[in-house]
Design an enzyme around this catalytic site. Sequence first.
Site, short mmCIF file in Angstrom:
data_model
loop_
_atom_site.label_atom_id
_atom_site.label_comp_id
_atom_site.label_asym_id
_atom_site.label_seq_id
_atom_site.Cartn_x
_atom_site.Cartn_y
_atom_site.Cartn_z
N GLY A 151 9.39 -21.30 -14.07
CA GLY A 151 8.95 -22.14 -12.97
C GLY A 151 8.71 -23.56 -13.43
N GLY A 198 7.09 -26.03 -11.25
CA GLY A 198 6.22 -26.74 -10.32
C GLY A 198 5.25 -27.59 -11.12
N GLY A 206 4.12 -25.45 -14.27
CA GLY A 206 5.22 -25.15 -15.19
C GLY A 206 5.82 -26.40 -15.80
N HIS A 245 -4.89 -21.86 5.93
CA HIS A 245 -5.13 -23.29 6.10
C HIS A 245 -5.34 -23.62 7.58
CE1 HIS A 245 -4.65 -27.58 5.86
NE2 HIS A 245 -4.64 -27.51 4.55
N ARG A 303 -11.94 -25.10 4.20
CA ARG A 303 -10.82 -24.55 4.94
C ARG A 303 -11.11 -23.20 5.58
NH1 ARG A 303 -5.98 -26.17 0.73
NH2 ARG A 303 -6.00 -28.36 1.33
N GLU A 341 -1.10 -21.77 -9.62
CA GLU A 341 -1.42 -20.81 -8.55
C GLU A 341 -1.12 -19.38 -8.97
OE1 GLU A 341 0.41 -21.75 -4.77
OE2 GLU A 341 -0.51 -20.05 -3.76
N LEU A 364 -3.58 -29.20 -6.89
CA LEU A 364 -2.85 -30.12 -7.75
C LEU A 364 -3.63 -30.32 -9.03
CD1 LEU A 364 -1.68 -32.77 -5.12
CD2 LEU A 364 -0.60 -30.65 -5.80
#
Lengths: 252, 659
Positions: free
Chosen positions: B62, B64, B67, B288, B352, B447, B463
């Site tokens: 990964g 992202g 990664g 969300h 949230r 995540e 993030l």
Amino acid sequence: MHFTLRIWRQKNAQDQGHFETYEVHDISPDASFLEMLDVLNERLLKEGKDPVAFDHDCREGICGSCGIFINGRAHGPLRNITTCRLYMRHFQDGETITIEPFRAKPFPVIKDLVVDRSALDRIIQRGGYISVNAGSAPDANAIPIPKPAADRAFDYATCIGCGACVAACKNASAMLFTAAKVSHLALLPQGQPERRERVKQMVMQMDMEGFGHCSNTGACAVECPAKIPLTAIAQLQRDYIWANLTPDPYTR
Amino acid sequence: MSDVLTAPSPITTSPLSWREAGLLEQNRCPSGDLEKRWTRHKDNLRLVAPHNKRKLEVIVVGAGLAGASAAATLGELGYRVKVFVYHNSPRRAHSIAAQGGINAAKNYRNDGDSIWRLFYDTIKGGDFRARESNVYRLAEVSVKIIDHCVAQGIPFAREYGGYLDTRSFGGAQLMRTFYARGQTGQQLLLGAYAALQRQVAQGNVQVFYNYDVLDIVVEEGKARGIIARNLITGELHRVAAHAVVLGTGGYGNAYYLSTNAKLSNATAIWRAHRRGAYFGNPSFVQIHPTCIPQSGDYQSKLTLMSESLRNDGRVWVPRTPGDKRPPQSIPESERWYYLEEWYPSFGNLVPRDIASRAAKRVCDMGYGVGPTGRAVYLDFSDAIKRWGREVIYQRYGNLFEMYEEITGESPWEVPMRIYPAVHYTMGGLWVDYNLMTTVEGLYAIGEANFSDHGANRLGASALMQGLADGYFILPYTIGDYLASQLFVKLSTDTTAFAETERQTQDRINRLLSAKGTHTVDEFHRELGKVLWDTCGLARNAQGLSQAYSEIRNLRERFWREVAVPGSGAEFNQNLEKALRVADFLELGELMVIDAYHREESCGCHLREEYQTEEGEALRNDDKYAYVAAWEWGGENEPPILHKEPLKFEFVKPSVRSYK
């Protein structure tokens, strides 16, 4: 809504490829273009046929995966939008829609509408970054950057790397893509140490990949989903001339 | 190929059950002063000398935020890194879609922020179901992330003086969120991507495009490599390494409709789980509050509108249920700003989970708006009046455009309609303080792990965690393990590799030979509906136990009735999808078991049996102040529950109040 689809089918890179015609019915005007293709693929699968291969992922216009040439335009009839954010309400009921992959020599077809766009990554590898290792940065507020410079750098930095600029260009030039990165970094103080080498190397790689030259028609900016302005290309041209024609004060 | 085809193991129907094992206390968390833990821990980690780093291979799955940042940093350190992505470029991971921002305890606003406060907000936001040591470390390294990202040239928002701008976000009373218009995730990911490309150019990192990682190879209890399928040719490859890092994101797509990208999947972490990695809190799924409501059955995904919109947007419904007037013609006195009324001190900026449940509650009460009655208004008219169009455009311009494209309505003229949707999974592979799973040498970051957000994640913290893990935590902790692997000779010519490859091929062959009449998406939609109805915004024991048997039946039908035309030896997007849905079906079962076993409400997990009179979550700290770490029990065997007790030495778990 009902549509007649002429879709480019190509088994693999070696195959010649051809158009096939499909009919789709009962499509909601609020369905996205890719959801319309999903409906077609569900049907093909149920008939035991090979579904149409296309690239997609985020389906909200930011990942840059999708890219389809629709009725002769990159990402379809609207300006500055990705294929995934194109909705069927923008087409006429009963319309015949021609669907092709992005076409450019440096983007070989993998299957149907899927093309290989790794050439764009290789352009970035030639300097589309600031060479800083994790751990060595000074405090983030150590270097103030005028807001207008940061905002303009941001505008250039939003490129999603979809390749629509290349597909829209009659010369298959990757100038807007390359210029977006060059301009983003040229406007920031952090980008200055590598500025000369960056523009030279990235343009060289762009040429080596087989992308065409820019003839300033601006077709790229019309289709660019990130709305990268043509001023990026002007910035690249200036930097390129400057880097090649003026002496580098730091080398003998 | 038929000789390797084993008979599909029958899926026996048994009632929802699990086995309990002892306590899981080995988490490698340091002790002592909270502020000194990470520093001291780093000082005690083993090091690998530069000339030896070149001999060590690491696989990163990964690219992202987690990664890509990990791979780039490991490359900078001198390790040999191989990155595997199923995308056609490492710049496409779904981190790119994160809109709102990234938290950091910089205190540039002089508003009293500190590492402690970010730590406290995060652990409270998570409803006291995360480890103190991990969360404190996250807050501590947050400041370095901003420094590094600015140095990379990420064009964060700035004020006219040239210094960085910040904004507020849900769950905090401070302005500590750094942002780049509504595209913060994109800018941070492209920064990590650029750093990765630099390492590729330098020859330290190789990126393998269009590869799906279908299994993890474990030899003598240690992660030794992966089985990856080349998506273009269909070939299976064996790749060996000294350590394997999974940065494969969350599993929200188990619900079919979510804000995740279409390809996001759980296969790598689920396969790792089956190979011995425990799965932490699988039912902790964030829903969300601000997404565009579903409009039809053809719908393939839901689109999120950044939570940052709640900074300036006011949430309301008409005071009269079923009021069909257009929102503009409903006078102020007939609008019910229910969040501002119920939670006066946080108002529209409650976390949230609370905002999502409140939206469900008013819709259940009949106040919902729009054609389906499952939506509430998010209104910008006051903000536009106060700040002017220009300022609001600067803050949210691209989000307004996106909303208008999708719905055909302009938020400048009419309020947005929003409804909650599955967005993020706090659960994930259980990891220790070093981010290592229960399989030695197998790491999970971002995540994909369960570690930092407890039962609810605050906005702008994903993030932060992805980059903290990738840039500043894993590069240190992985060295401690790799130091012990220096003399290991890598080979893919082993029984473990051969057997894992055979099992993968077997799975592919079984799917291709089912030759059923139902598409993969039909099964996936059905699974999604079961999970959303029973394991979504609100859960109860009866619904969950029913869901369990429904998912079992669905799984059994899937293997018999699924249609996967074509072959495995070619580009076959439907086969890729089938492999992913097969794993979601197994994971769905575990999610339901986990939600069933936790007889309390906490964070995102609202058990209807356990709530206050006002409908707020009722925690049970005496019985459930632990991480549920599930061990794979075997095919058709119940999973095994290990409890990692959560000790709170520095904060006192309190009733979370945002009133």
